[in-house]
Design a protein around this motif. Structure first.
Motif, PDB file in Angstrom:
ATOM      1  N   LYS A 110      34.135  32.126  27.647  1.00  0.00           N
ATOM      2  CA  LYS A 110      34.540  30.730  27.536  1.00  0.00           C
ATOM      3  C   LYS A 110      34.238  29.941  28.801  1.00  0.00           C
ATOM      4  N   GLU A 111      34.375  30.609  29.952  1.00  0.00           N
ATOM      5  CA  GLU A 111      34.223  29.910  31.228  1.00  0.00           C
ATOM      6  C   GLU A 111      33.550  30.825  32.246  1.00  0.00           C
ATOM      7  N   VAL A 112      33.038  30.186  33.288  1.00  0.00           N
ATOM      8  CA  VAL A 112      32.498  30.917  34.431  1.00  0.00           C
ATOM      9  C   VAL A 112      33.580  30.955  35.504  1.00  0.00           C
ATOM     10  N   ILE A 113      33.978  32.157  35.918  1.00  0.00           N
ATOM     11  CA  ILE A 113      34.923  32.296  37.015  1.00  0.00           C
ATOM     12  C   ILE A 113      34.129  32.609  38.272  1.00  0.00           C
ATOM     13  N   ILE A 114      34.337  31.808  39.318  1.00  0.00           N
ATOM     14  CA  ILE A 114      33.553  31.888  40.542  1.00  0.00           C
ATOM     15  C   ILE A 114      34.485  32.276  41.679  1.00  0.00           C
ATOM     16  N   PHE A 115      34.155  33.347  42.366  1.00  0.00           N
ATOM     17  CA  PHE A 115      35.002  33.858  43.441  1.00  0.00           C
ATOM     18  C   PHE A 115      34.370  33.538  44.795  1.00  0.00           C
ATOM     19  N   GLY A 116      35.126  32.801  45.610  1.00  0.00           N
ATOM     20  CA  GLY A 116      34.696  32.535  46.969  1.00  0.00           C
ATOM     21  C   GLY A 116      33.666  31.435  47.082  1.00  0.00           C
ATOM     22  N   GLY A 117      33.266  31.192  48.316  1.00  0.00           N
ATOM     23  CA  GLY A 117      32.311  30.144  48.639  1.00  0.00           C
ATOM     24  C   GLY A 117      32.291  29.949  50.137  1.00  0.00           C
ATOM     25  N   ASP A 159      34.960  42.855  31.685  1.00  0.00           N
ATOM     26  CA  ASP A 159      34.998  43.919  30.674  1.00  0.00           C
ATOM     27  C   ASP A 159      35.406  43.430  29.294  1.00  0.00           C
ATOM     28  N   GLY A 160      35.501  42.113  29.125  1.00  0.00           N
ATOM     29  CA  GLY A 160      35.951  41.545  27.866  1.00  0.00           C
ATOM     30  C   GLY A 160      37.404  41.129  27.889  1.00  0.00           C
ATOM     31  N   ARG A 161      38.142  41.553  28.894  1.00  0.00           N
ATOM     32  CA  ARG A 161      39.551  41.182  29.051  1.00  0.00           C
ATOM     33  C   ARG A 161      39.877  40.767  30.481  1.00  0.00           C
ATOM     34  N   TYR A 162      39.353  41.509  31.448  1.00  0.00           N
ATOM     35  CA  TYR A 162      39.629  41.253  32.860  1.00  0.00           C
ATOM     36  C   TYR A 162      38.329  41.160  33.649  1.00  0.00           C
ATOM     37  N   VAL A 163      38.434  40.518  34.806  1.00  0.00           N
ATOM     38  CA  VAL A 163      37.383  40.609  35.814  1.00  0.00           C
ATOM     39  C   VAL A 163      37.810  41.651  36.838  1.00  0.00           C
ATOM     40  N   TYR A 164      36.921  42.563  37.162  1.00  0.00           N
ATOM     41  CA  TYR A 164      37.154  43.523  38.238  1.00  0.00           C
ATOM     42  C   TYR A 164      36.361  43.054  39.451  1.00  0.00           C
ATOM     43  N   LEU A 165      37.074  42.852  40.542  1.00  0.00           N
ATOM     44  CA  LEU A 165      36.488  42.296  41.755  1.00  0.00           C
ATOM     45  C   LEU A 165      36.481  43.361  42.845  1.00  0.00           C
ATOM     46  N   PHE A 166      35.300  43.688  43.324  1.00  0.00           N
ATOM     47  CA  PHE A 166      35.133  44.716  44.352  1.00  0.00           C
ATOM     48  C   PHE A 166      34.928  44.038  45.705  1.00  0.00           C
ATOM     49  N   LEU A 167      35.743  44.396  46.679  1.00  0.00           N
ATOM     50  CA  LEU A 167      35.737  43.735  47.982  1.00  0.00           C
ATOM     51  C   LEU A 167      35.616  44.746  49.108  1.00  0.00           C
ATOM     52  N   ARG A 179      41.986  43.326  40.036  1.00  0.00           N
ATOM     53  CA  ARG A 179      41.817  42.928  38.643  1.00  0.00           C
ATOM     54  C   ARG A 179      42.310  41.492  38.494  1.00  0.00           C
ATOM     55  N   PHE A 180      41.483  40.670  37.851  1.00  0.00           N
ATOM     56  CA  PHE A 180      41.809  39.260  37.657  1.00  0.00           C
ATOM     57  C   PHE A 180      41.963  38.980  36.175  1.00  0.00           C
ATOM     58  N   ASP A 181      43.093  38.366  35.816  1.00  0.00           N
ATOM     59  CA  ASP A 181      43.383  38.020  34.423  1.00  0.00           C
ATOM     60  C   ASP A 181      43.170  36.522  34.246  1.00  0.00           C
ATOM     61  N   PRO A 182      42.130  36.088  33.513  1.00  0.00           N
ATOM     62  CA  PRO A 182      41.881  34.651  33.358  1.00  0.00           C
ATOM     63  C   PRO A 182      42.940  33.935  32.533  1.00  0.00           C
ATOM     64  N   ASP A 183      43.690  34.669  31.691  1.00  0.00           N
ATOM     65  CA  ASP A 183      44.740  34.031  30.889  1.00  0.00           C
ATOM     66  C   ASP A 183      46.003  33.766  31.702  1.00  0.00           C
ATOM     67  N   ASN A 184      46.178  34.518  32.762  1.00  0.00           N
ATOM     68  CA  ASN A 184      47.317  34.336  33.657  1.00  0.00           C
ATOM     69  C   ASN A 184      46.801  34.526  35.079  1.00  0.00           C
ATOM     70  N   PRO A 185      46.094  33.510  35.608  1.00  0.00           N
ATOM     71  CA  PRO A 185      45.306  33.697  36.828  1.00  0.00           C
ATOM     72  C   PRO A 185      46.087  34.313  37.981  1.00  0.00           C
ATOM     73  N   GLY A 186      45.604  35.434  38.438  1.00  0.00           N
ATOM     74  CA  GLY A 186      46.195  36.149  39.554  1.00  0.00           C
ATOM     75  C   GLY A 186      45.399  37.394  39.836  1.00  0.00           C
TER      76      GLY A 186
END
Length: 338
Positions: A110-117, A159-167, A179-186
């Motif tokens: 549905k959307e593009v989630i962009i991490f950092g900048g 993965d279809g439900r969450y974003v996994y962010l490797f840092l 792990r980032f949940d787009p339905d409950n951002p955190g």
């Protein structure tokens, strides 16, 4: 005197976070016509461009880039939309008004989630912001979420439900998976350990792909497997014949394709490989990229693979390479698409 390789890795990671690097007229690749790169079209011929991310939405390619106008010498962050031969600028943000998004991104359906900048005026200081871009409404918003390590290498998987962010923080030895949940951002830190020998995930952020329920991160000549169910991370028993950093990779219906990479500013690769997870095998393709390339955002639209931007011999590339993986052929501007 040549500097050791870690210096180049850190510098490259910083450069990917610098909005609107000053690009000069003489920074075209030697012997290549201004309008194309060896028969490869530019994304936008009116600007000098640094592509930050690209995603395929199922309808179009969305590209985030910072640019320097050839006519006005002004700097902007732009979001482009590409469908077939059609390209348009969807969004413009003058650089200097706010932090510029675009360290790594994921498409949720549905959307593009962009991490950092990066901070104002394209400094090397990275922002902890997380952004959401809706291509239907053409709205870019800043979420009420902050990255725990803004100055870090980053790679993201959906993965279809969450974003996994490797840092991997530039200041710490530890590596983290959130792990980032787009339905409950955190952001939720997961109890995951990296395999021995895995360095900064920022060097493989363009070669991090989701394929049939698991994540694959290409690092130099090795491939790490991430299983979100067991939260395990392991090296696969397969290697590539060369050890380039910052390769580009994309998952298709016929396996994972891996492109280019670099060792130093003078040593970039044109190689193309196919990795088949089911057979755990790597095959070198007969075709090669039309010029050496690393750190190019790459997408698959169900028919072709597109590499957008990237670096070549230390220079930003303003180009779109189209690769037909079924026929193992790079398509140039005068060739018909099937």
């Amino acid at each position: 005197m040549k500097r050791p390789l870690p210096f180049f890795l850190i510098l490259l990671l910083l450069l990917t976070g610098i909005a609107a690097v000053k690009i000069l007229e003489n920074e075209y690749l030697d012997g290549i016509e201004e309008g194309t790169f060896g028969g490869v079209p530019k994304l936008d011929d009116s600007v000098y461009l640094h592509a930050r991310f690209a995603v395929w939405t199922g309808k179009e390619i969305v590209v985030g880039a910072d640019v320097l106008s050839k006519e006005t010498d002004t700097k902007e962050f732009r979001i482009y939309k590409i469908y077939g031969e059609k390209k348009k600028v969807a969004l413009r943000i003058p650089i200097g008004e706010k932090p510029i998004p675009g360290e790594t991104a994921a498409w949720t359906g549905k959307e593009v989630i962009i991490f950092g900048g990066t901070e104002n005026e394209g400094t090397a200081y990275e922002t902890p912001d997380v952004y959401l871009y809706n291509p239907e409404t053409n709205q870019l918003t800043t979420l009420n979420v902050s990255l725990p390590y803004p100055n870090s290498g980053k790679a993201a998987l959906w993965d279809g439900r969450y974003v996994y962010l490797f840092l991997k923080s530039f200041d710490l030895e530890e590596r983290f998976v959130y792990r980032f949940d787009p339905d409950n951002p955190g952001l939720e830190m997961l109890n995951v350990t990296y395999p021995d020998g895995f360095d900064n995930p920022g060097t493989c952020k363009y070669s991090t792909v989701w394929y049939r329920g698991r994540g694959y991160l290409v690092f130099r000549d090795r491939i790490a497997l991430f299983d979100p169910q067991s939260l395990s991370f392991e090296w696969l028993n397969v290697t590539l014949p060369t050890k380039y950093y910052a390769r580009s990779a994309v998952a298709t219906d016929d396996g994972i394709f891996i492109f280019g990479g670099f060792l130093t500013w003078e040593n970039f690769s044109t190689e193309i490989f196919k990795f088949s997870p089911e057979e755990n095998s790597v095959e070198k393709m007969k075709s090669e990229l039309p010029f050496p390339l690393a750190q190019a955002p790459v997408v698959w639209d169900g028919r072709y693979i597109y590499l957008i931007g990237g670096y070549s011999n230390g220079r930003d590339v303003n180009a779109i390479i189209t690769y037909d993986y079924r026929s193992d052929k790079v398509l140039l501007v005068d060739e018909k698409r099937g």
